[in-house]
Design an enzyme around this catalytic site. Sequence first.
Site, PDB file in Angstrom:
ATOM      1  N   THR A  12     -32.813  10.509   7.285  1.00 18.88           N
ATOM      2  CA  THR A  12     -31.197  10.889   7.111  1.00 18.88           C
ATOM      3  C   THR A  12     -31.081  11.832   6.805  1.00 18.88           C
ATOM      4  O   THR A  12     -30.437  12.750   6.687  1.00 18.88           O
ATOM      5  CB  THR A  12     -30.762   9.587   5.817  1.00 18.88           C
ATOM      6  N   LYS A  91     -46.900  11.968   2.173  1.00 21.00           N
ATOM      7  CA  LYS A  91     -47.977  12.257   1.924  1.00 21.00           C
ATOM      8  C   LYS A  91     -48.155  13.622   0.674  1.00 21.00           C
ATOM      9  O   LYS A  91     -47.378  13.840   0.668  1.00 21.00           O
ATOM     10  CB  LYS A  91     -48.938  12.927   3.595  1.00 21.00           C
ATOM     11  N   HIS A 109     -35.933  13.575  -4.416  1.00 22.52           N
ATOM     12  CA  HIS A 109     -36.989  12.502  -5.024  1.00 22.52           C
ATOM     13  C   HIS A 109     -35.954  11.541  -5.705  1.00 22.52           C
ATOM     14  O   HIS A 109     -34.851  12.585  -6.243  1.00 22.52           O
ATOM     15  CB  HIS A 109     -37.878  12.725  -5.764  1.00 22.52           C
TER      16      HIS A 109
HETATM   17  C1  GAR Z   1     -35.146  10.157   0.449  1.00 22.44           C
HETATM   18  O1  GAR Z   1     -34.329   8.911  -0.347  1.00 22.44           O
HETATM   19  C2  GAR Z   1     -35.692  10.775  -0.415  1.00 22.44           C
HETATM   20  O2  GAR Z   1     -35.494  10.999  -1.484  1.00 22.44           O
HETATM   21  C3  GAR Z   1     -37.027   9.190  -0.705  1.00 22.44           C
HETATM   22  O3  GAR Z   1     -37.823   9.147   0.856  1.00 22.44           O
HETATM   23  C4  GAR Z   1     -35.959   8.798   1.352  1.00 22.44           C
HETATM   24  C5  GAR Z   1     -36.114   9.469   2.617  1.00 22.44           C
HETATM   25  O4  GAR Z   1     -34.801   8.918   2.841  1.00 22.44           O
HETATM   26  N1  GAR Z   1     -38.578  10.696  -0.962  1.00 22.44           N
HETATM   27  C6  GAR Z   1     -39.290  10.337  -2.000  1.00 22.44           C
HETATM   28  O5  GAR Z   1     -39.327   9.197  -2.011  1.00 22.44           O
HETATM   29  C7  GAR Z   1     -40.503  10.681  -2.184  1.00 22.44           C
HETATM   30  N2  GAR Z   1     -41.089  10.207  -3.173  1.00 22.44           N
HETATM   31  P1  GAR Z   1     -34.639   9.335   4.597  1.00 22.44           P
HETATM   32  O6  GAR Z   1     -35.507   9.447   5.955  1.00 22.44           O
HETATM   33  O7  GAR Z   1     -33.496   8.700   5.318  1.00 22.44           O
HETATM   34  O8  GAR Z   1     -34.135  11.101   4.890  1.00 22.44           O
END
Ligand code: GAR
Length: 204
Positions: A12, A91, A109
């Site tokens: 997203t 990763k 994050h």
């Molecule tokens: C997001 O909320 C991002 O902040 C998190 O993964 C999600 C990905 O959502 N990232 C982490 O947790 C990194 N440690 P998306 O695939 O819908 O963009």
Amino acid sequence: MKIAVLVSGSGTNLQTLINKLHNDTSSNIEIAVVISDRKNAYALTRAKQAGIPTKIVKAQDYESRIAFDEAISFLIEEYAVELIVLAGYMKLFQAPFVRKYRNRIINIHPSILPAFPGATPVSDSLSYGVKLTGVTVHFVDENVDTGPIIAQRVVPVYDTDSEEELHQRIQIEEHDLYPKIIKLFAEGKIMVEGRIVSLPNSKL
Ligand code: GAR
């Protein structure tokens, strides 16, 4: 400015970057390549629908994590990328990759770092019982979620929140904040000294 977006999941955030930066010709920002470590990541479909080149680089195809990072580095050079944008990329990079691209890798994050680093920040925040959480955009350094903080947004936690509800409220802020930060970077307006990052007096 050419950027690479690295993903592992639904994408997203990638979609927002496509809509607000890549497809906005006035932004001067092009997503040159989307790189995923998972071949089934829905983010890849989003990239293909936008006509953006996609690459799959899986850790298990390489003899070491250094070699895995080098495969990504090869793509970064091939596509002349100036900023590496992590958007749900799960990763970790080894130190040589981080040193090579110091202050040119950013991550988003879903917590107010340094609280709740790691892979499960939203459920960790809920089970800890915090009343406020949020979003952090930061440069990536050699450790997990410890790099210089560029911007943060606060989000309330409600007693009735499920993990999904809280994550959705956080993502509204992510989708607004991340493109703004990337634009500022492209304009050369993000200054870093040690771990202190300064931004112009822009409304974030
Ligand atoms: C997001 O909320 C991002 O902040 C998190 O993964 C999600 C990905 O959502 N990232 C982490 O947790 C990194 N440690 P998306 O695939 O819908 O963009």
